[in-house]
Scaffold this motif. Structure first.
Motif, PDB file in Angstrom:
ATOM      1  N   TYR A  61      46.150  43.015  40.111  1.00 31.42           N
ATOM      2  CA  TYR A  61      45.505  42.153  39.120  1.00 31.42           C
ATOM      3  C   TYR A  61      44.167  42.777  38.729  1.00 31.42           C
ATOM      4  N   THR A  62      43.610  42.299  37.632  1.00 31.54           N
ATOM      5  CA  THR A  62      42.278  42.714  37.201  1.00 31.54           C
ATOM      6  C   THR A  62      41.351  41.510  37.310  1.00 31.54           C
ATOM      7  N   VAL A  63      40.209  41.699  37.946  1.00 32.46           N
ATOM      8  CA  VAL A  63      39.238  40.612  38.089  1.00 32.46           C
ATOM      9  C   VAL A  63      38.752  40.227  36.687  1.00 32.46           C
ATOM     10  N   ARG A  64      38.874  38.937  36.385  1.00 26.77           N
ATOM     11  CA  ARG A  64      38.565  38.420  35.058  1.00 26.77           C
ATOM     12  C   ARG A  64      37.162  37.809  34.998  1.00 26.77           C
ATOM     13  N   TRP A  65      36.678  37.625  33.797  1.00 25.37           N
ATOM     14  CA  TRP A  65      35.399  36.958  33.561  1.00 25.37           C
ATOM     15  C   TRP A  65      35.397  35.585  34.238  1.00 25.37           C
ATOM     16  N   ALA A  66      36.491  34.857  34.128  1.00 26.30           N
ATOM     17  CA  ALA A  66      36.580  33.515  34.703  1.00 26.30           C
ATOM     18  C   ALA A  66      36.518  33.521  36.228  1.00 26.30           C
ATOM     19  N   ASP A  67      36.713  34.675  36.847  1.00 28.00           N
ATOM     20  CA  ASP A  67      36.673  34.795  38.308  1.00 28.00           C
ATOM     21  C   ASP A  67      35.260  35.003  38.841  1.00 28.00           C
ATOM     22  N   TYR A  86      44.188  34.212  43.816  1.00 24.62           N
ATOM     23  CA  TYR A  86      45.033  35.414  43.752  1.00 24.62           C
ATOM     24  C   TYR A  86      46.061  35.425  44.877  1.00 24.62           C
ATOM     25  N   ILE A 121      33.726  42.273  38.160  1.00 25.45           N
ATOM     26  CA  ILE A 121      34.500  42.121  36.923  1.00 25.45           C
ATOM     27  C   ILE A 121      35.170  43.441  36.532  1.00 25.45           C
ATOM     28  N   ASN A 122      36.393  43.310  36.061  1.00 24.95           N
ATOM     29  CA  ASN A 122      37.243  44.412  35.600  1.00 24.95           C
ATOM     30  C   ASN A 122      37.708  45.351  36.704  1.00 24.95           C
ATOM     31  N   THR A 162      40.176  46.447  39.613  1.00 25.67           N
ATOM     32  CA  THR A 162      41.574  46.197  39.934  1.00 25.67           C
ATOM     33  C   THR A 162      41.652  45.807  41.399  1.00 25.67           C
TER      34      THR A 162
END
Length: 150
Positions: free
Chosen positions: A9-15, A30, A71-72, A74
Motif C-alpha cells: 500500500y501507499t501511505v495516504r494523506w488521510a493516514d 492496514y 506520506i507516499n 510504500t
C-alpha cells in the motif's frame, strides 16, 4: 500451509497525523485491510460473509510501533497465524508492516473469532474457513488456542 500473503500500500494523506507521520490508528486499518483481502482472495468476500450470515470480529488488538511511516511511502503488510483453536472458532494473527527498506515499522497482533450476524453470538465457522485460516503462514510464536470448558 500456503505461501506468504503480502500486500503493498501507499501511505495516504488521510493516514497522516499533525506530527508528520502515519497516525496510530492507520496501522490497524492496514492490518484489517490485509485480513479482508486475504479472505476475499480465497472466495470469502464481504458479500459471501453476508450470505453466510457470519463475519470476523476482534477481541483484542495490540500495535507495537517501531519506525515511522511517512506520506507516499510504500508499506508492505504480511499476516501470520499466531494461534488457532482446533475448531477454527478462535484465531490470532500477527501482522507486520514493513518500511520500503524492509525494516519493520510496526506489528499489529489481533485475537479474533467468528460472529453469527443474525444471532449475534460466536460460532464455529464452516470447515472451508477453518481450512483457509490454517493455510496462513505460521508465526514463530504460534501456539494452539485451547479453550477451557465452562
Amino acid at each position: 500451509m500456503s505461501a506468504s500473503f503480502e500486500r503493498t500500500y501507499t501511505v495516504r494523506w488521510a493516514d497522516m497525523d499533525p506530527n508528520g507521520h502515519m497516525r496510530h490508528s492507520a496501522y490497524a486499518d492496514y492490518a484489517a485491510q490485509h485480513r479482508i483481502e486475504y479472505l476475499a482472495a480465497h472466495g470469502f468476500t464481504l458479500m459471501r460473509f453476508a450470505q453466510l450470515g457470519l463475519g470476523p470480529i476482534l477481541f483484542r488488538e495490540d500495535t507495537r510501533f517501531l519506525k515511522e511511516l511517512h506520506i507516499n511511502e510504500t508499506l508492505r503488510v504480511t499476516g501470520e497465524l499466531s494461534g488457532l483453536s482446533e475448531d477454527g472458532s478462535r484465531w490470532n494473527i500477527l501482522h507486520t508492516l514493513f518500511k520500503p527498506d524492509g525494516r519493520p515499522a510496526a506489528t499489529v497482533a489481533v485475537e479474533g473469532a467468528w460472529l453469527d450476524l443474525r444471532a449475534r453470538k460466536l460460532l464455529v465457522p464452516p470447515p472451508e474457513i477453518t481450512a483457509l485460516m490454517r493455510e496462513l503462514p505460521r508465526h514463530e510464536s504460534y501456539a494452539d488456542i485451547v479453550r477451557k470448558a465452562n
